[in-house]
Design a protein around this motif. Structure first.
Motif, PDB file in Angstrom:
ATOM      1  N   ALA A 562     -40.930  39.790 -10.950  1.00 14.45           N
ATOM      2  CA  ALA A 562     -42.287  39.879 -10.410  1.00 14.45           C
ATOM      3  C   ALA A 562     -43.322  39.962 -11.526  1.00 14.45           C
ATOM      4  CB  ALA A 562     -42.405  41.096  -9.492  1.00 14.45           C
ATOM      5  N   VAL A 563     -43.005  40.694 -12.592  1.00  7.62           N
ATOM      6  CA  VAL A 563     -43.935  40.816 -13.722  1.00  7.62           C
ATOM      7  C   VAL A 563     -44.203  39.450 -14.347  1.00  7.62           C
ATOM      8  CG1 VAL A 563     -44.192  41.723 -16.071  1.00  7.62           C
ATOM      9  CG2 VAL A 563     -43.401  43.219 -14.236  1.00  7.62           C
ATOM     10  N   VAL A 564     -43.143  38.689 -14.580  1.00  4.20           N
ATOM     11  CA  VAL A 564     -43.305  37.380 -15.212  1.00  4.20           C
ATOM     12  C   VAL A 564     -44.001  36.404 -14.265  1.00  4.20           C
ATOM     13  CG1 VAL A 564     -42.077  35.394 -16.169  1.00  4.20           C
ATOM     14  CG2 VAL A 564     -41.400  37.709 -16.811  1.00  4.20           C
ATOM     15  N   ILE A 565     -43.650  36.440 -12.989  1.00  6.22           N
ATOM     16  CA  ILE A 565     -44.350  35.575 -12.029  1.00  6.22           C
ATOM     17  C   ILE A 565     -45.834  35.906 -12.013  1.00  6.22           C
ATOM     18  CG2 ILE A 565     -44.682  35.122  -9.556  1.00  6.22           C
ATOM     19  CD1 ILE A 565     -41.683  35.120  -9.216  1.00  6.22           C
ATOM     20  N   SER A 566     -46.171  37.179 -12.006  1.00  9.56           N
ATOM     21  CA  SER A 566     -47.569  37.585 -11.993  1.00  9.56           C
ATOM     22  C   SER A 566     -48.293  37.085 -13.241  1.00  9.56           C
ATOM     23  CB  SER A 566     -47.669  39.111 -11.896  1.00  9.56           C
ATOM     24  OG  SER A 566     -49.014  39.521 -11.879  1.00  9.56           O
ATOM     25  N   ALA A 567     -47.628  37.195 -14.405  1.00  9.23           N
ATOM     26  CA  ALA A 567     -48.240  36.725 -15.646  1.00  9.23           C
ATOM     27  C   ALA A 567     -48.448  35.213 -15.615  1.00  9.23           C
ATOM     28  CB  ALA A 567     -47.375  37.115 -16.838  1.00  9.23           C
ATOM     29  N   GLY A 568     -47.435  34.487 -15.138  1.00  2.00           N
ATOM     30  CA  GLY A 568     -47.548  33.036 -15.066  1.00  2.00           C
ATOM     31  C   GLY A 568     -48.615  32.579 -14.093  1.00  2.00           C
ATOM     32  N   LEU A 569     -48.665  33.222 -12.926  1.00  2.00           N
ATOM     33  CA  LEU A 569     -49.714  32.884 -11.962  1.00  2.00           C
ATOM     34  C   LEU A 569     -51.093  33.221 -12.518  1.00  2.00           C
ATOM     35  CD1 LEU A 569     -48.123  34.038  -8.567  1.00  2.00           C
ATOM     36  CD2 LEU A 569     -48.395  31.701  -9.418  1.00  2.00           C
ATOM     37  N   GLY A 570     -51.163  34.285 -13.319  1.00  3.54           N
ATOM     38  CA  GLY A 570     -52.439  34.629 -13.949  1.00  3.54           C
ATOM     39  C   GLY A 570     -52.928  33.510 -14.848  1.00  3.54           C
ATOM     40  N   ILE A 571     -52.020  32.883 -15.592  1.00  6.54           N
ATOM     41  CA  ILE A 571     -52.393  31.740 -16.426  1.00  6.54           C
ATOM     42  C   ILE A 571     -52.910  30.605 -15.565  1.00  6.54           C
ATOM     43  CG2 ILE A 571     -51.448  29.923 -17.914  1.00  6.54           C
ATOM     44  CD1 ILE A 571     -49.569  32.055 -19.080  1.00  6.54           C
ATOM     45  N   LEU A 572     -52.288  30.386 -14.435  1.00  9.93           N
ATOM     46  CA  LEU A 572     -52.693  29.297 -13.537  1.00  9.93           C
ATOM     47  C   LEU A 572     -53.920  29.641 -12.714  1.00  9.93           C
ATOM     48  CD1 LEU A 572     -49.206  28.139 -12.180  1.00  9.93           C
ATOM     49  CD2 LEU A 572     -50.364  27.503 -14.304  1.00  9.93           C
ATOM     50  N   GLY A 573     -54.343  30.905 -12.755  1.00  7.24           N
ATOM     51  CA  GLY A 573     -55.508  31.319 -11.981  1.00  7.24           C
ATOM     52  C   GLY A 573     -55.202  31.571 -10.523  1.00  7.24           C
ATOM     53  N   VAL A 574     -53.946  31.949 -10.235  1.00  5.77           N
ATOM     54  CA  VAL A 574     -53.493  32.178  -8.866  1.00  5.77           C
ATOM     55  C   VAL A 574     -53.160  33.651  -8.693  1.00  5.77           C
ATOM     56  CG1 VAL A 574     -51.722  31.602  -7.149  1.00  5.77           C
ATOM     57  CG2 VAL A 574     -52.594  29.830  -8.709  1.00  5.77           C
ATOM     58  N   THR A 575     -53.568  34.222  -7.570  1.00  2.16           N
ATOM     59  CA  THR A 575     -53.308  35.630  -7.286  1.00  2.16           C
ATOM     60  C   THR A 575     -51.908  35.801  -6.717  1.00  2.16           C
ATOM     61  OG1 THR A 575     -55.649  35.937  -6.757  1.00  2.16           O
ATOM     62  CG2 THR A 575     -54.121  37.661  -6.045  1.00  2.16           C
ATOM     63  N   PRO A 576     -51.054  36.650  -7.307  1.00  2.00           N
ATOM     64  CA  PRO A 576     -49.704  36.853  -6.750  1.00  2.00           C
ATOM     65  C   PRO A 576     -49.775  37.554  -5.399  1.00  2.00           C
ATOM     66  CG  PRO A 576     -50.121  38.383  -8.565  1.00  2.00           C
ATOM     67  CD  PRO A 576     -51.283  37.434  -8.536  1.00  2.00           C
ATOM     68  N   ALA A 577     -48.903  37.161  -4.489  1.00  5.02           N
ATOM     69  CA  ALA A 577     -48.910  37.719  -3.134  1.00  5.02           C
ATOM     70  C   ALA A 577     -48.082  38.997  -3.075  1.00  5.02           C
ATOM     71  CB  ALA A 577     -48.353  36.698  -2.146  1.00  5.02           C
ATOM     72  N   GLU A 578     -48.638  40.040  -2.463  1.00  4.41           N
ATOM     73  CA  GLU A 578     -47.898  41.286  -2.256  1.00  4.41           C
ATOM     74  C   GLU A 578     -47.030  41.218  -0.998  1.00  4.41           C
ATOM     75  OE1 GLU A 578     -48.023  43.886  -4.353  1.00  4.41           O
ATOM     76  OE2 GLU A 578     -49.397  42.836  -5.692  1.00  4.41           O
ATOM     77  N   GLU A 579     -47.484  40.423  -0.039  1.00  2.00           N
ATOM     78  CA  GLU A 579     -46.699  40.202   1.178  1.00  2.00           C
ATOM     79  C   GLU A 579     -47.108  38.870   1.770  1.00  2.00           C
ATOM     80  OE1 GLU A 579     -47.505  43.172   4.112  1.00  2.00           O
ATOM     81  OE2 GLU A 579     -49.634  43.273   3.636  1.00  2.00           O
ATOM     82  N   MET A 580     -46.208  38.268   2.523  1.00  2.00           N
ATOM     83  CA  MET A 580     -46.472  36.966   3.133  1.00  2.00           C
ATOM     84  C   MET A 580     -46.837  37.170   4.598  1.00  2.00           C
ATOM     85  SD  MET A 580     -46.013  35.147   0.464  1.00  2.00           S
ATOM     86  CE  MET A 580     -46.099  33.472   1.084  1.00  2.00           C
ATOM     87  N   ARG A 581     -47.835  36.452   5.032  1.00  2.00           N
ATOM     88  CA  ARG A 581     -48.296  36.570   6.418  1.00  2.00           C
ATOM     89  C   ARG A 581     -48.068  35.265   7.154  1.00  2.00           C
ATOM     90  NH1 ARG A 581     -51.290  41.194   6.910  1.00  2.00           N
ATOM     91  NH2 ARG A 581     -52.064  42.120   4.976  1.00  2.00           N
TER      92      ARG A 581
END
Length: 581
Positions: A562-581
């Protein structure tokens, strides 16, 4: 922690030891020695090409070098085996505590894991979007905006000092056309019937500008000749369109550091200064060019022009910088603009252009090469077209823009996060299909959902653990005992985590942020595979009922993902999801 860099250093030390023992000749260059993931994970954890690249200069057989190197490497406790394959590749397997160390590093460093000092603080200017200020941004601009913004973030993550810049093309005739178009909308506010002709812009987005102009000047410009109002309406309309563009960029999550006006180059001596710089190098002359491709001497009139000798810096032909009437060509202010960048002290320039600017690459690179005495490299990235689809058919949206689909139309349909991620699922110079149905479906075939779902899954597991009274903060998980992390699925996740720092440096070096999106999809795939295997093999589940210590070891690996996904999405300018709706 970059495990690949560490193991490469180990390989280089072993090669140096072989030289000290006279088993390898002195003077070999190790620059091309690489350590990377093997193409087939079954072959090992890492592979090195050392024997292959050194065989010829060493005048030795590759396998002889590989075997000697393998014997040296296995003395290190991190290497459990070194196997020679094929003509001389060397496959390495690492001890289990190496992978435990990766997980601990991710949780200790947080989103700093993978950050690099590769850039060494070099100043990089990334110019992107730079659309004519004549209307809202369209879907083509969207791709360039996302690509440029992600590239800027990637370079920052890799240790560069980055400036995001927008070049306002407000010096050309198209801005006069904009002013005339706004004037027509202004006249409509007084009940006048108007006709959009001579290239004027019919888009409804100019209605508000016409109303605002009426509010500002009343009827002062009604029935007045163009020379009375053109200059002021031009400035008013340009400001109005820039506000519209800024709002569009903000909707997409893009914020520029600098907006640079082309108009500010005229009448200030800045164009003349840049051309004089080229003249002082003997690169400006009067001459006659050959007929353009497709033209014959019969339908082309040769004439003497003022030319930039761009062929001396890699261009195919020399380029005109001044028209026969003494006015500058469109290329001249672009030369001056890039000279301004050079003079601002940037170490590297990157321009992000649309696909229709392919013919502009060599001349602009030649100009920067000459202006900087070959000191400042210019990389021009071309973004290919985006095709929109819905229900399997080409999709047409609102006609409010007149003749094109706007950035705002796309973002309001699917959101900024989806828009940004999808725009990076292809390399910038490859065409991209944007299917509104597919980017919203919840399946493995939708990379946005798949990556977001992986992050949300980890968050869900952490919430369940907390509800069960299991401590799962990063400090606790970082200290967890990972000695039982031996299952192939767990090790596969850890290996993918180890690739992140290396991936960042490769993507930054090649100016390819799409590599980050691809990597995140692969990492998410490993996480999902581990999670799904836990449905059958309960010992792999992230939360182990009644066993906090084992739960923490499982959660440590999941949280690292999750940490690495969050960092990678941060580079792409995308907010990581805490839960899916």
């Amino acid at each position: 922690m970059n495990l690949f860099t560490d193991i490469r250093a180990l390989v280089l030390d072993a090669l140096a030891a072989l030289q000290a023992e006279d088993r390898l000749p002195e003077g070999l260059a190790f620059d091309n020695v690489a350590v990377e993931p093997p193409r087939d994970p079954a072959h090992g954890d890492m592979a090195t090409n050392a024997a292959m690249v050194l065989a010829k200069p060493a005048k030795m057989k590759p396998r002889d070098i590989a075997e000697a190197l393998a014997a040296k490497l296995t003395y290190d406790p991190r290497i459990t085996s070194a196997e020679v394959a094929g003509p001389g590749f060397l496959n390495l397997r690492l001890a289990g505590d190496s992978w435990a160390g990766i997980v601990a590093s991710v949780l200790t460093q947080g989103e700093a894991y993978g950050r690099s000092d590769m850039g060494q603080g070099q100043k990089v200017n990334v110019e992107y979007v730079s659309a004519n200020p004549t209307g809202p941004l369209h879907v083509g601009h969207t791709r360039g905006a996302v690509f440029g913004d992600a590239l800027a973030s990637l370079l920052d993550y890799a240790g560069h000092e980055v400036t995001r810049e927008y070049y306002i093309n407000d010096g050309g005739a198209q801005v006069d056309v904009l002013a005339r178009s706004v004037y027509l909308r202004y006249l409509e506010q007084f009940g006048r019937e108007v006709t959009f002709e001579n290239g004027t812009y019919p888009g409804e987005y100019l209605i508000d500008a016409g109303k605002a102009l009426k509010d500002k000047v009343g009827d002062a410009y009604v029935d007045q000749p163009e020379e009375v109002w053109l200059a002021e309406v031009r400035e008013f309309a340009t400001d109005a369109m820039l506000e519209l563009i800024r709002a569009d960029l903000k909707l997409l999550g893009v914020e520029m550091d600098v907006f640079f006006s082309e108009k500010g180059l005229y009448g200030t001596g800045r164009i003349e200064e840049a051309i004089e710089r080229l003249r002082s190098q003997g690169l400006i002359y009067r001459g006659v060019l050959e007929p353009p491709k497709g033209k014959t001497p019969e339908d082309w009139e040769p004439r003497e022009q003022t030319l930039f000798k761009s062929t001396e810096h890699g261009d195919d032909v020399d380029r005109p910088i001044m028209k026969s009437d003494g006015a500058w060509t469109y290329f001249a202010p672009d030369i001056a603009y890039h000279y301004d960048k050079v003079e601002r002290g940037f170490d590297q320039l990157i321009d992000v252009f649309g696909a229709d600017h392919g013919g502009y690459v060599k001349r602009m690179k030649a100009a920067v090469s000459a202006l900087s005495n070959n000191r400042v490299p210019l990389d021009i990235k071309l973004c290919q077209l985006v095709k929109l689809y819905k229900n399997g058919e080409p999709f047409k949206m609102s006609k409010r823009a007149g003749t094109f689909i706007t950035l705002r139309d796309v973002v309001e349909q699917v959101g900024a996060d989806v828009t940004r991620f999808v725009m990076l699922t292809r390399k910038n110079d490859a065409p991209l299909d944007f299917d509104f149905d597919k980017v919203m479906e919840q399946s493995k075939d939708n990379p946005v959902f798949y990556v977001q779902y992986a992050h949300a899954r980890v968050c869900s597991a952490l919430r369940r653990a907390a509800e069960a009274g299991i401590a799962c903060d990063d400090a606790t998980l970082g200290a967890a005992d990972l000695s039982d992390m031996t299952h192939a699925s767990e090790l596969s996740v850890a290996r993918k985590l180890a690739e992140w720092p290396r991936l960042v440096e490769i993507a930054a070096r090649t100016h390819e942020p799409h590599r980050v999106a691809f990597y995140l999809y692969e990492l998410a795939s490993e996480l999902h595979a581990l999670y799904n295997r836990g449905n059958e093999e309960t010992q792999l589940r992230f939360v182990q009922e009644g066993n906090p210590a084992v739960s923490q070891s499982k959660l440590a690996l999941a949280r690292a993902v999750a940490v690495v996904i969050s960092a990678g999405l941060g580079i792409l300018g995308v907010t990581p999801a805490e839960e899916m709706r």
